[in-house]
Design a protein around this motif. Structure first.
Motif, short mmCIF file in Angstrom:
data_model
loop_
_atom_site.label_atom_id
_atom_site.label_comp_id
_atom_site.label_asym_id
_atom_site.label_seq_id
_atom_site.Cartn_x
_atom_site.Cartn_y
_atom_site.Cartn_z
N PRO A 42 6.12 -12.73 0.71
CA PRO A 42 4.66 -12.53 0.75
C PRO A 42 3.94 -13.38 1.80
CG PRO A 42 5.42 -12.82 -1.51
CD PRO A 42 6.58 -13.14 -0.64
N ASP A 43 4.60 -14.42 2.32
CA ASP A 43 3.93 -15.29 3.31
C ASP A 43 4.26 -14.90 4.75
OD1 ASP A 43 3.10 -16.63 1.10
OD2 ASP A 43 4.42 -18.36 1.35
N ASP A 44 4.91 -13.77 4.93
CA ASP A 44 5.41 -13.42 6.27
C ASP A 44 4.36 -12.77 7.17
OD1 ASP A 44 7.93 -14.39 5.89
OD2 ASP A 44 8.84 -12.46 5.39
N HIS A 45 4.62 -12.87 8.48
CA HIS A 45 3.89 -12.04 9.45
C HIS A 45 4.71 -10.77 9.63
CE1 HIS A 45 2.35 -11.31 13.84
NE2 HIS A 45 1.87 -10.45 12.98
N PRO A 73 -4.83 -11.64 6.39
CA PRO A 73 -5.54 -10.96 7.48
C PRO A 73 -4.78 -9.73 7.95
CG PRO A 73 -4.64 -13.07 8.21
CD PRO A 73 -4.33 -12.96 6.75
N PHE A 74 -5.49 -8.64 8.15
CA PHE A 74 -4.90 -7.40 8.65
C PHE A 74 -5.46 -7.12 10.04
CE2 PHE A 74 -2.59 -4.60 5.54
CZ PHE A 74 -2.26 -5.64 4.69
N ARG A 75 -4.55 -6.96 11.01
CA ARG A 75 -4.96 -6.66 12.38
C ARG A 75 -4.41 -5.28 12.74
NH1 ARG A 75 -3.28 -11.03 16.73
NH2 ARG A 75 -1.27 -10.38 15.91
N GLY A 96 -5.66 8.76 12.72
CA GLY A 96 -4.96 8.13 11.59
C GLY A 96 -5.41 6.69 11.40
N LEU A 97 -5.56 5.98 12.51
CA LEU A 97 -5.97 4.57 12.43
C LEU A 97 -7.38 4.45 11.84
CD1 LEU A 97 -4.72 3.06 15.82
CD2 LEU A 97 -3.70 2.82 13.54
N ALA A 98 -8.27 5.36 12.27
CA ALA A 98 -9.65 5.31 11.77
C ALA A 98 -9.65 5.53 10.25
CB ALA A 98 -10.49 6.39 12.47
N TRP A 99 -8.82 6.47 9.80
CA TRP A 99 -8.73 6.72 8.34
C TRP A 99 -8.23 5.47 7.62
CZ3 TRP A 99 -5.42 6.43 4.32
CH2 TRP A 99 -5.79 7.10 3.15
N MET A 100 -7.21 4.87 8.20
CA MET A 100 -6.61 3.68 7.59
C MET A 100 -7.63 2.54 7.47
SD MET A 100 -3.41 1.71 9.31
CE MET A 100 -2.83 0.10 8.77
N ILE A 101 -8.37 2.32 8.56
CA ILE A 101 -9.34 1.23 8.56
C ILE A 101 -10.43 1.49 7.51
CG2 ILE A 101 -11.18 0.16 9.96
CD1 ILE A 101 -9.22 0.59 12.39
N ARG A 102 -10.80 2.76 7.37
CA ARG A 102 -11.86 3.12 6.42
C ARG A 102 -11.41 2.93 4.97
NH1 ARG A 102 -13.21 7.47 9.08
NH2 ARG A 102 -12.16 8.98 7.75
N HIS A 103 -10.12 3.15 4.70
CA HIS A 103 -9.69 3.23 3.30
C HIS A 103 -8.84 2.07 2.80
CE1 HIS A 103 -11.29 7.24 2.64
NE2 HIS A 103 -10.87 7.54 3.84
N LYS A 141 -1.22 -16.67 3.23
CA LYS A 141 -0.36 -17.25 4.28
C LYS A 141 0.30 -16.17 5.13
CE LYS A 141 0.94 -21.44 1.81
NZ LYS A 141 1.97 -21.92 0.89
N GLY A 142 0.33 -14.95 4.59
CA GLY A 142 0.96 -13.85 5.32
C GLY A 142 -0.01 -13.24 6.32
N CYS A 143 0.46 -12.23 7.02
CA CYS A 143 -0.37 -11.62 8.05
C CYS A 143 0.23 -10.24 8.38
CB CYS A 143 -0.35 -12.54 9.27
SG CYS A 143 -1.13 -11.86 10.71
N TYR A 144 -0.64 -9.27 8.65
CA TYR A 144 -0.17 -7.92 8.97
C TYR A 144 -0.71 -7.53 10.35
CZ TYR A 144 -0.14 -2.75 8.95
OH TYR A 144 0.04 -1.43 9.26
N THR A 145 0.19 -7.02 11.21
CA THR A 145 -0.25 -6.38 12.45
C THR A 145 0.33 -4.97 12.46
OG1 THR A 145 -0.18 -8.49 13.65
CG2 THR A 145 -0.31 -6.48 14.98
#
Ligand SMILES: C[S@@+](CC[C@H](N)C(=O)[O-])C[C@H]1O[C@@H](n2cnc3c(N)ncnc32)[C@H](O)[C@@H]1O
Length: 297
Positions: free
Chosen positions: A67-70, A118-120, A104-111, A92-96
């Motif tokens: 759970p703490d991973d990038h 942090p999600f990037r 698809g990205l716009a849908w993802m960001i909206r939902h 402590k984790g992070c998502y890119t």
């Protein structure tokens, strides 16, 4: 006009429309979680969130995700796995995640639900005949939006099946660059072996692949990125060149026929590890260090 005669984009749209109509009652149920329309996220069978959670389980059990991973989501689509990761990753984790398809990205960001980590989410301005034609930048020279050695676990589900050979070679090299030594990647692909090559027996394989250049095989010569398989030996050479090694075994999928056996995936699944002493290994820069330096991909 027979369905086979229709151009691929039209066939695809009709297929998606059919799927969306079938799924309509489920979408309208009170409390139903948001699910993208098939036209935005066309990845075949399985319920969006159920498959996302199953992939997360594989990342934990097979790629050692904690759970703490990038974590780096290559070709994240509409965030099928990101939804599950939003619940899983800690502060402590992070998502890119990055992808070439802006819808698809716009849908993802909206939902996407709120997450502790942090999600990037990054739009890669990269050409793909199947997914994004409004640019000329090629995936063969794309640099992932992360610093050298900063990623603990990278994954690409159903993405290498849409990359041309030079793109796939670069994406493996980029995985090698992005992972910290010992970090792991979970990758799906169609790996062509001598036994799988040749005209598929009727009903055995879901598609007949045609030779495409020296090292690849495609389902549709007009749209090679629609479905692409690589010679296994060549793919494994690219893996080694990228400073990665296979964590055996390759789990062969049932795409070439004869399945599915219990627990078997459709595509071939590989877990790769960044070698600890890769020649010219990049210095490790943590995500926090990237943030301090203002790195934004
Ligand atoms: C079949 S979908 C899989 C999406 C997601 N990985 C999943 O499993 O739900 C393939 C995805 O690859 C993306 N893609 C195609 N070429 C790409 C590239 N060069 N770089 C990043 N993403 C790409 C497409 O836009 C699409 O979202």
């Amino acid at each position: 006009m027979a369905a086979g005669v229709l151009p691929r984009p039209v066939r695809r749209r009709l297929l998606c429309l059919g799927r969306d109509l079938v799924s309509l009652p489920g979408r309208l149920k009170p409390g139903a979680r948001p699910v993208p329309w098939s036209s935005l996220h066309d990845v075949g069978g399985g319920e969006f969130h159920t498959v996302g959670r199953a992939i997360l389980n594989s990342l934990v059990n097979e790629a050692g995700l904690t759970p703490d991973d990038h974590v780096l989501d290559i070709g994240c689509g509409t965030g099928r796995v990101a939804f599950a990761l939003a619940d899983y990753l800690t502060t402590k984790g992070c998502y890119t995640g990055f992808d070439v398809a802006p819808g698809g990205l716009a849908w993802m960001i909206r939902h996407l639900p709120p997450a502790a980590a942090p999600f990037r989410i990054v739009r890669a301005d990269v050409f793909n005949t199947e997914y994004r034609q409004k640019t000329k930048t090629r995936a063969e020279s794309y640099r992932f939006p992360v610093s050298d050695g900063s990623v603990d676990v990278a994954f690409a589900t159903s993405v290498f099946t849409h990359l041309l050979p030079a793109d796939a070679e670069n994406y493996l090299a980029e995985i090698g660059r992005s992972l910290r030594p010992g970090g792991r990647a979970y990758v799906t692909a169609f790996l062509m072996t001598p036994e799988r090559r040749g005209p598929a027996e009727s009903g055995a394989a879901f598609v007949t692949f045609h030779p495409f250049g020296e090292v690849a095989h495609v389902g549709d010569l007009n749209v090679p990125e629609a479905m692409i398989a690589f010679d296994e030996t060549v793919f494994m050479d690219w893996v080694a060149k990228a400073g990665l090694e296979l964590v055996p075994p390759v789990k062969y999928g049932h795409w070439s026929g004869g399945g599915p056996k219990p627990g078997q995936e459709f595509q071939d699944v590989l877990v790769l590890r960044k070698t600890l002493h890769a020649a010219g290994a990049a210095p490790v820069m943590s995500v926090r260090e990237q943030d301090r330096l203002g790195f934004d991909g």
